[in-house]
Design a protein around this motif. Structure first.
Motif, mmCIF file in Angstrom:
data_model
loop_
_atom_site.group_PDB
_atom_site.id
_atom_site.type_symbol
_atom_site.label_atom_id
_atom_site.label_comp_id
_atom_site.label_asym_id
_atom_site.label_seq_id
_atom_site.Cartn_x
_atom_site.Cartn_y
_atom_site.Cartn_z
ATOM 1 N N LEU A 1 0.830 -1.214 0.000
ATOM 2 C CA LEU A 1 0.000 0.000 0.000
ATOM 3 C C LEU A 1 0.857 1.254 0.000
ATOM 4 C CD1 LEU A 1 -2.759 -1.043 2.562
ATOM 5 C CD2 LEU A 1 -2.967 -0.918 0.076
ATOM 6 N N ALA A 2 1.958 1.238 0.753
ATOM 7 C CA ALA A 2 2.857 2.401 0.761
ATOM 8 C C ALA A 2 3.511 2.584 -0.594
ATOM 9 C CB ALA A 2 3.921 2.219 1.847
ATOM 10 N N ASP A 3 3.852 1.473 -1.275
ATOM 11 C CA ASP A 3 4.390 1.566 -2.635
ATOM 12 C C ASP A 3 3.392 2.244 -3.561
ATOM 13 O OD1 ASP A 3 6.616 0.219 -1.787
ATOM 14 O OD2 ASP A 3 6.087 -1.698 -2.702
ATOM 15 N N ALA A 4 2.143 1.793 -3.498
ATOM 16 C CA ALA A 4 1.113 2.355 -4.377
ATOM 17 C C ALA A 4 0.919 3.849 -4.121
ATOM 18 C CB ALA A 4 -0.207 1.605 -4.167
ATOM 19 N N GLU A 5 0.910 4.242 -2.867
ATOM 20 C CA GLU A 5 0.740 5.661 -2.533
ATOM 21 C C GLU A 5 1.889 6.494 -3.090
ATOM 22 O OE1 GLU A 5 0.046 8.457 1.430
ATOM 23 O OE2 GLU A 5 1.179 6.582 1.594
ATOM 24 N N SER A 6 3.116 6.023 -2.912
ATOM 25 C CA SER A 6 4.280 6.765 -3.394
ATOM 26 C C SER A 6 4.271 6.871 -4.911
ATOM 27 C CB SER A 6 5.564 6.080 -2.915
ATOM 28 O OG SER A 6 6.704 6.733 -3.441
ATOM 29 N N LEU A 7 3.934 5.762 -5.598
ATOM 30 C CA LEU A 7 3.914 5.780 -7.063
ATOM 31 C C LEU A 7 2.854 6.740 -7.584
ATOM 32 C CD1 LEU A 7 4.952 4.678 -9.726
ATOM 33 C CD2 LEU A 7 3.343 2.776 -9.507
ATOM 34 N N VAL A 8 1.697 6.743 -6.974
ATOM 35 C CA VAL A 8 0.626 7.668 -7.395
ATOM 36 C C VAL A 8 1.086 9.119 -7.229
ATOM 37 C CG1 VAL A 8 -1.666 8.536 -6.786
ATOM 38 C CG2 VAL A 8 -1.274 6.078 -7.019
ATOM 39 N N GLN A 9 1.770 9.412 -6.140
ATOM 40 C CA GLN A 9 2.255 10.776 -5.925
ATOM 41 C C GLN A 9 3.234 11.187 -7.011
ATOM 42 O OE1 GLN A 9 3.832 10.569 -1.947
ATOM 43 N NE2 GLN A 9 1.849 10.885 -0.971
ATOM 44 N N ARG A 10 4.140 10.283 -7.412
ATOM 45 C CA ARG A 10 5.111 10.602 -8.462
ATOM 46 C C ARG A 10 4.421 10.792 -9.807
ATOM 47 N NH1 ARG A 10 9.103 13.192 -7.306
ATOM 48 N NH2 ARG A 10 9.755 12.760 -9.443
ATOM 49 N N ASP B 1 12.245 6.866 -3.027
ATOM 50 C CA ASP B 1 11.424 6.999 -1.819
ATOM 51 C C ASP B 1 11.211 5.660 -1.118
ATOM 52 O OD1 ASP B 1 9.590 8.095 0.075
ATOM 53 O OD2 ASP B 1 7.929 7.416 -1.178
ATOM 54 N N ARG B 2 10.989 4.586 -1.895
ATOM 55 C CA ARG B 2 10.529 3.349 -1.287
ATOM 56 C C ARG B 2 11.612 2.301 -1.057
ATOM 57 N NH1 ARG B 2 7.311 3.526 1.964
ATOM 58 N NH2 ARG B 2 7.126 1.267 1.824
ATOM 59 N N TRP B 3 12.664 2.251 -1.879
ATOM 60 C CA TRP B 3 13.579 1.116 -1.819
ATOM 61 C C TRP B 3 14.232 0.989 -0.442
ATOM 62 C CZ3 TRP B 3 18.374 -0.712 -0.853
ATOM 63 C CH2 TRP B 3 18.707 -1.954 -1.393
ATOM 64 N N ALA B 4 14.811 2.079 0.054
ATOM 65 C CA ALA B 4 15.527 2.008 1.329
ATOM 66 C C ALA B 4 14.571 1.701 2.484
ATOM 67 C CB ALA B 4 16.268 3.318 1.579
ATOM 68 N N LYS B 5 13.371 2.301 2.477
ATOM 69 C CA LYS B 5 12.405 2.054 3.546
ATOM 70 C C LYS B 5 11.969 0.588 3.556
ATOM 71 C CE LYS B 5 10.600 6.789 3.337
ATOM 72 N NZ LYS B 5 9.428 7.630 3.013
ATOM 73 N N ASN B 6 11.659 0.071 2.371
ATOM 74 C CA ASN B 6 11.251 -1.330 2.293
ATOM 75 C C ASN B 6 12.386 -2.259 2.712
ATOM 76 O OD1 ASN B 6 8.759 -0.558 1.373
ATOM 77 N ND2 ASN B 6 9.165 -1.015 -0.764
ATOM 78 N N ASN B 7 13.601 -1.922 2.321
ATOM 79 C CA ASN B 7 14.748 -2.767 2.648
ATOM 80 C C ASN B 7 14.926 -2.885 4.168
ATOM 81 O OD1 ASN B 7 17.037 -4.300 1.502
ATOM 82 N ND2 ASN B 7 18.266 -2.813 2.632
ATOM 83 N N ALA B 8 14.698 -1.777 4.878
ATOM 84 C CA ALA B 8 14.838 -1.805 6.338
ATOM 85 C C ALA B 8 13.790 -2.722 6.971
ATOM 86 C CB ALA B 8 14.712 -0.390 6.897
#
Length: 591
Positions: free
Chosen positions: A504-513, A536-543
């Motif tokens: 869901l966070a991925d989808a939100e970030s992609l829509v914003q871009r 925006d998402r890669w580092a957050k998801n990796n953690a």
């Protein structure tokens, strides 16, 4: 009699209309003298091509005509000195001024647009008058002229296709105000004092600038192709908003002492910084993350790129100064990594002359001591918690002890609850037996299915497969017209239920871009639009993925000190309310 007069007048008017229409619509009309010009005077719009004859009169003034739906050509004329029109406004095709050695007066005060404007082998007119506002040109080509500046060309259109300014030895300034460049921009062979200013240029396909003193691109955000700058003597090349280059980024033989592209994140081609004698470091590329390759040749003393995480091709560094080759880690380079320097500087040395030290520094020793003390303190706390829990457990009634064991072992709790809910449970060894047992324990009315619902008679041997639950994470989420989200970008153990939250966070970030790209007129499928989502998402998801993977491994251990430590950690976390709340908020995606 009156009827005959009226009929005759109608015929005359019709013939005049046909004649005028023929005059204003012709494949090619040649202007040689005043008589030819007079024939066009009644036309506000002409459809076709107008050609000024090679032996025309010296002065050509074209009144009345406003729009040419076609081309206007004045070429190879050694007699023409003045070309003017007070009414010319729009020429939809090409305007060509070529090989006019004696042209001294070019006056088009109301001209506002043309498809292509082309100057070739034309002197700088001593008199020129162009419309100063709202000019639109799709293609501007200026070659082999003596222009000192592009007189009167205030190009303010939103987009151009091609810009070519070549072999103009006296040109001092190029200042054009177009917003986007859909094809190529080439400026070369001009004065060493040339200043190139494109203040509104935001997106371009390909840029090449060589020879000059300064290049200023304050709003340039993305170049879909390559970008090459060479032989610019000013110490600064300014592109502070640039974030993406789809091809090579090359800067060579320039006098720059610093780079000004701290927003640049992605260069799909190679970054080539060659023979820029005053450039000692890469501090102006602080955000550069992904490059196709590196070619750094010059007087570098520091090649650190703090945000770099991948070089997709080869990396070559060749410095005439002392340099630490580990500024760029070889582990980031997927191809061949080659580094040459006049003096190799070790990361642990303060200067080239001092011998390398292999012992631990005072700071390292202090850090180790502090780490040992903290570890012992945590171990003591854990043991104390375990001891107190065991004491409390010894004083509990048997029912509470069983409940405590179920809380500590979620798998045991689920199995126990299943047995409690399903007292008629029996062992089933085949899918058919299991189905029969489930049907006997489930009222038909609760399923809503008919009693004659089709049955699975058998399952083909070897057709059932299982897939292990394991961590997988894509190297990048984006490419040209590709964006990965959710399980396409990362897989995660369902232990903590984080897969849905991350998706869901991925989808939100992609829509914003994508919304940003639409609002700013960008190509939403291009890399420079999508790369912001990846950043925006890669580092957050990796953690998050890393933490869940470690938890999975910890809870996969069924006995020994790990289980004691795990229980102690849960107990300590339960008592630290603030930390617990923060972790729950982070897991839920609360910002």
């Amino acid at each position: 009699m009156l009827a005959q007069v009226l009929a005759f007048s109608a015929v005359v008017l019709a013939l005049h209309s046909v004649f005028c229409t023929a005059q204003c619509n012709n494949a090619t009309t040649t202007l040689r003298d005043a008589a030819d010009i007079t024939q066009l005077a009644s036309c506000k719009t002409f459809t076709g091509t107008i050609v000024v004859a090679t032996d025309s009169a010296a002065v050509m003034d074209i009144p009345g005509l406003e729009t040419v739906q076609g081309d206007f050509i004045a070429a190879n004329n050694s007699l023409l000195t003045t070309l003017s029109s007070s009414t010319f406004s729009v020429i939809t095709g090409t305007v060509l001024f070529q090989n006019l050695p004696f042209l001294t007066n070019l006056t088009l005060p109301n001209w506002i647009s043309s498809g292509t404007l082309h100057f070739d082998t034309v002197p700088d007119p001593t008199v020129h008058d162009f419309q100063q506002n709202g000019q639109q040109v799709n293609n501007l080509i200026v070659r082999n002229t003596t222009f000192a500046f592009l007189a009167g060309l205030a190009l303010q259109g939103a987009q151009m296709d091609t810009l070519e300014i070549v072999d103009i030895p006296f040109l001092q300034i190029v200042n054009l105000e177009m917003g986007n460049m859909s094809q190529s921009a080439t400026i070369a062979g001009s004065s060493a004092d040339l200043v190139v200013m494109l203040p509104n240029l935001t997106y371009a396909y390909d840029i090449s600038v060589s020879n000059g003193s300064q290049v200023v691109l304050p709003r340039l955000q993305a170049v879909n192709g390559g970008m090459s700058i060479g032989s610019i003597k000013n110490p600064n090349i300014s592109a502070p908003s640039l974030t993406f280059v789809g091809g090579d980024l090359s800067i060579s033989d320039c006098g720059l002492s610093e780079l000004d592209s701290n927003e640049l994140v992605n260069v799909q081609g190679s970054v080539n910084l060659v023979n820029n004698a005053q450039l000692a470091d890469l501090s102006g590329l602080s955000s550069l993350s992904v490059v196709g390759g590196l070619d750094l040749v010059g007087s570098f003393t520091n090649t650190t790129l703090p945000s770099l995480r991948r070089v997709q091709g080869n990396a070559l560094i060749n410095s005439t100064q002392a340099l630490n080759c580990s500024d760029i880690s070889s582990t980031l380079v997927q191809g061949t990594y080659t580094c040459h320097a006049a003096v190799f500087v070790s990361a642990s040395t303060s200067n080239a002359a001092s011998p390398p030290s292999h012992g631990l520094t005072g700071g390292a020793i202090g850090g180790i001591v502090v780490g040992i003390i903290v570890a012992l303190a945590l171990l003591a706390t854990g043991l104390l918690v375990i001891y107190r829990r065991q004491q409390r457990a010894g004083r509990r009634p048997p029912a509470q002890q069983e409940h405590s064991r179920r809380v500590e072992d979620p798998v045991h709790e689920v199995e126990t609850e299943q047995r409690r809910r399903d007292p008629a449970e029996k062992d089933v060894s085949t899918p058919t037996d299991e189905l029969a047992w489930r049907e006997s324990a489930t009222p038909a009315s609760s399923t809503g299915l008919p009693r004659n619902f089709p049955r699975i008679a058998s399952v083909q041997e070897g057709s059932i497969a299982s897939f292990p639950l394991r961590m997988r994470h894509a190297d990048t989420y984006t490419g040209h017209r590709i964006a990965l989200i959710g399980d396409a970008a990362h897989t995660i153990h369902p232990l903590a239920g984080q897969g849905l939250n991350l998706g869901l966070a991925d989808a939100e970030s992609l829509v914003q871009r994508l919304a940003y790209g639409v609002d700013h007129g960008m190509d939403v499928g291009s890399c420079w639009t999508l790369d912001g989502y990846n950043s925006d998402r890669w580092a957050k998801n990796n953690a998050v993925i890393g933490v869940v993977d470690k938890l999975s491994k910890i809870y996969g251990v069924s006995g020994g000190p790990v289980v004691w430590g795990r229980s102690a950690g849960v107990e300590v976390l339960e008592r630290l309310g603030t930390l617990k709340g923060w972790m729950m908020g982070a897991a839920a995606g609360v910002k």
